[in-house]
Design a protein around this motif. Structure first.
Motif, short mmCIF file in Angstrom:
data_model
loop_
_atom_site.label_atom_id
_atom_site.label_comp_id
_atom_site.label_asym_id
_atom_site.label_seq_id
_atom_site.Cartn_x
_atom_site.Cartn_y
_atom_site.Cartn_z
N THR A 89 0.84 -1.19 0.00
CA THR A 89 0.00 0.00 0.00
C THR A 89 0.88 1.25 0.00
O THR A 89 1.88 1.30 0.72
CB THR A 89 -0.93 0.01 1.23
OG1 THR A 89 -1.65 -1.22 1.27
CG2 THR A 89 -1.90 1.17 1.16
N ALA A 90 0.50 2.24 -0.80
CA ALA A 90 1.29 3.47 -0.91
C ALA A 90 0.41 4.68 -0.68
O ALA A 90 -0.75 4.72 -1.11
CB ALA A 90 1.94 3.56 -2.29
N LEU A 91 0.96 5.66 0.02
CA LEU A 91 0.31 6.95 0.24
C LEU A 91 0.95 7.97 -0.67
O LEU A 91 2.17 8.20 -0.60
CB LEU A 91 0.46 7.37 1.71
CG LEU A 91 0.11 8.82 2.06
CD1 LEU A 91 -1.36 9.10 1.78
CD2 LEU A 91 0.45 9.12 3.53
N PHE A 92 0.16 8.59 -1.53
CA PHE A 92 0.64 9.65 -2.42
C PHE A 92 -0.03 10.97 -2.02
O PHE A 92 -1.19 11.00 -1.62
CB PHE A 92 0.28 9.34 -3.88
CG PHE A 92 0.82 8.03 -4.39
CD1 PHE A 92 2.14 7.92 -4.79
CD2 PHE A 92 0.00 6.91 -4.48
CE1 PHE A 92 2.65 6.71 -5.26
CE2 PHE A 92 0.48 5.70 -4.94
CZ PHE A 92 1.81 5.60 -5.34
N TYR A 93 0.71 12.04 -2.14
CA TYR A 93 0.15 13.36 -1.88
C TYR A 93 0.96 14.40 -2.64
O TYR A 93 2.08 14.13 -3.12
CB TYR A 93 0.11 13.67 -0.38
CG TYR A 93 1.41 13.45 0.36
CD1 TYR A 93 2.30 14.49 0.59
CD2 TYR A 93 1.74 12.19 0.85
CE1 TYR A 93 3.48 14.29 1.27
CE2 TYR A 93 2.92 11.98 1.54
CZ TYR A 93 3.78 13.02 1.75
OH TYR A 93 4.96 12.82 2.42
N GLY A 94 0.40 15.60 -2.78
CA GLY A 94 1.01 16.62 -3.62
C GLY A 94 2.27 17.21 -3.03
O GLY A 94 2.46 17.25 -1.81
N MET A 95 3.14 17.69 -3.91
CA MET A 95 4.35 18.39 -3.47
C MET A 95 3.99 19.80 -3.02
O MET A 95 3.19 20.48 -3.66
CB MET A 95 5.37 18.45 -4.61
CG MET A 95 5.87 17.09 -5.05
SD MET A 95 7.04 17.23 -6.43
CE MET A 95 7.56 15.52 -6.60
N LYS A 96 4.55 20.22 -1.90
CA LYS A 96 4.23 21.51 -1.31
C LYS A 96 4.46 22.64 -2.32
O LYS A 96 5.51 22.70 -2.97
CB LYS A 96 5.10 21.73 -0.07
CG LYS A 96 4.58 22.77 0.89
CD LYS A 96 3.39 22.28 1.67
CE LYS A 96 3.01 23.25 2.78
NZ LYS A 96 1.76 22.82 3.45
N PHE A 97 3.47 23.49 -2.46
CA PHE A 97 3.50 24.67 -3.34
C PHE A 97 3.59 24.31 -4.83
O PHE A 97 3.83 25.18 -5.66
CB PHE A 97 4.66 25.60 -2.97
CG PHE A 97 4.67 26.01 -1.54
CD1 PHE A 97 3.60 26.68 -0.98
CD2 PHE A 97 5.75 25.70 -0.73
CE1 PHE A 97 3.60 27.05 0.36
CE2 PHE A 97 5.76 26.06 0.62
CZ PHE A 97 4.68 26.74 1.16
N PHE A 98 3.42 23.04 -5.16
CA PHE A 98 3.46 22.65 -6.57
C PHE A 98 2.11 22.07 -7.00
O PHE A 98 1.42 22.64 -7.84
CB PHE A 98 4.59 21.65 -6.83
CG PHE A 98 4.62 21.10 -8.23
CD1 PHE A 98 4.70 21.95 -9.32
CD2 PHE A 98 4.54 19.74 -8.46
CE1 PHE A 98 4.71 21.45 -10.62
CE2 PHE A 98 4.55 19.22 -9.74
CZ PHE A 98 4.63 20.08 -10.83
N ASN A 99 1.72 20.96 -6.40
CA ASN A 99 0.43 20.36 -6.76
C ASN A 99 -0.26 19.77 -5.53
O ASN A 99 -0.97 18.77 -5.63
CB ASN A 99 0.60 19.29 -7.84
CG ASN A 99 1.55 18.18 -7.43
OD1 ASN A 99 2.11 18.20 -6.33
ND2 ASN A 99 1.74 17.21 -8.30
#
Length: 447
Positions: free
Chosen positions: A358-368
């Protein structure tokens, strides 16, 4: 016909298990929100307590307009003052002649202050508009605090009565809170790390989330495609329910509908918080067959000799909501061998010992890290490069597609398994790795 006692007992046990399991998340079995009350000092008619909201959920955050915490006082307590938060209603304080309490409600509802309030109204970890990050995404942002001066209450450990009937909105329904439990007092370390102090009394309240309580329907859906099959598997029809939903067929249409909605509900703005009222924040969706606020598309993009690549696109179909600090969780057996994630941040979610699927993905700060409202900018995407495991890897029988997808902590509706893009009996040329094609071409030139 009467059921045997053994069968009846089994049914009762199964029902009890289901009622407990309704708030159980198998990918985050220990996830919860713990509300801790630390009594720091006694006052002539009560006590001063610091309340800390700790989000121990790996991938579920509290979005704007933020949390609301409520409870019922055990006796006739009042709130003299608050720092870092405020009660939404003062209640009936008519029996007080001089200094009026901040709130006389027996069932107060408390919300966080907004950013930018004066410093004398702030304490550590307050004043973010009730927004709390997921612990797996940002541990430092997964906490929120405020301080309360309680009056007409007990003034010793023996006379204090802990509140009851705790509630938590985060920001909508879905959380169920247990009773307050007195626990060993919290120990604090001074800034110079040379002295320890201790709360006079501490109690904890644990709140767990159930998607079934939060919404009748899912809030997201999943679609599939692949390079080896022309079939695009869409989200299921009415995957998130089609009943009583307002939708707009275009962006200009959405603006017209929102304008009409704003004129017909002038009460929508809550002056206390500076936020739109929760009831007025009903989604305005782009008209689709699935009618989901969010769609996650998984595309099996490329096949190499030792690696394969998938493209993940998250699309927002809600004209009224930006998803700031969004999270995406995927479960797939090859996610234990991620080589590179190109445009998202990534962390493994290891819930059971050595099982790392299982993987947790999230946006890059100030990018997406912000998924914008529906429209031309209402999507974020990334590609994931994974190393093949020769003992398990295959494109057959839909193996390359995820088993589960979660967006912002809610499980998304998956397509039916029999609709997954299938691998043709005779593999097309595109299944050959690009490196192999180049080598074959060079060999032909040299022949």
């Amino acid at each position: 016909m009467e059921l045997p006692h053994a069968a009846l007992a089994l049914i009762v046990a199964a029902a009890a298990t289901l009622s407990v399991a309704v708030a159980y998340d198998p990918l985050d079995p220990n996830g919860n929100i713990t509300i801790k009350w630390d009594v720091l000092s006694w006052t002539p008619d009560g006590y001063v307590v610091t309340v800390t909201i700790n989000n121990f959920q790996t991938y579920r955050q509290i979005m704007a307009p933020g949390w609301t915490v409520g409870w019922t006082w055990a006796k006739r307590e009042v709130i003299w003052s608050m720092v870092g938060a405020q009660a939404t209603e003062q209640g009936d304080c008519s029996k007080f002649k001089a200094n009026l309490p901040h709130s006389c409600k027996r069932t107060p509802a408390v919300v966080d202050l907004l950013p930018g309030v004066p410093y004398n109204q702030q304490i550590a970890n307050c004043c973010r508009g009730g927004v709390v990050s997921a612990y797996g995404q940002d541990p430092s942002g997964a906490v929120s605090s405020f301080q309360v001066s309680v009056g007409q209450a007990g003034t010793t450990n023996r006379t204090v009565k802990v509140p009851k009937n705790f509630t938590l909105l985060g920001p909508g329904p879905g959380y169920t809170c247990g009773p307050a439990k007195v626990v060993p007092s919290t120990v604090f370390l001074t800034a110079d790390h040379r002295r320890k102090t201790q709360a006079l009394m501490t109690w904890n309240v644990t709140c767990t989330y159930s998607q079934h309580l939060a919404s009748k329907y899912p809030t997201c859906c999943v679609s599939f495609s692949s390079f080896y099959n022309d079939t695009i598997v869409p989200c299921a029809k009415c995957a998130c329910g089609c009943e009583h939903k307002t939708c707009a067929r275009s962006e200009p249409d959405s603006k017209r509908l929102m304008s009409a909605s704003g004129k017909s509900s002038a009460h929508a703005v809550t002056a206390v918080r500076g936020h739109v009222n929760r009831q007025s924040a009903a989604p305005l969706l782009q008209c689709t067959t699935h009618m989901c606020p969010v769609r996650v598309h998984w595309h099996v993009k490329l096949n190499y000799h030792d690696y394969w690549r998938a493209k993940v696109t998250v699309t927002n179909f809600n004209y009224r909501t930006n998803y700031t600090g969004w999270t995406l969780v995927a479960q797939h057996p090859n996610l234990d061998n991620i080589t590179e994630v190109f445009s998202f941040d990534y962390k493994p979610v290891v819930s059971y010992g050595s099982i790392n699927d299982t993987a947790l993905f999230y946006g890059m700060k100030f990018f997406n890290d912000q998924l914008m409202e529906a429209g031309p900018y209402g999507n974020v995407q990334s590609e994931v490069l994974m190393r093949k495991d020769a003992s398990t890897f295959t494109f057959r029988q839909g193996w390359a597609f995820p088993r589960k997808i979660y967006f912002n902590g809610d499980e998304c509706r998956m397509p039916p398994p029999d609709s997954y893009p299938y691998l043709p009996n005779s593999a097309p040329a595109s299944l050959v790795s690009s490196a192999s094609v180049v080598v074959a071409f060079l060999v032909l030139l040299m022949a």
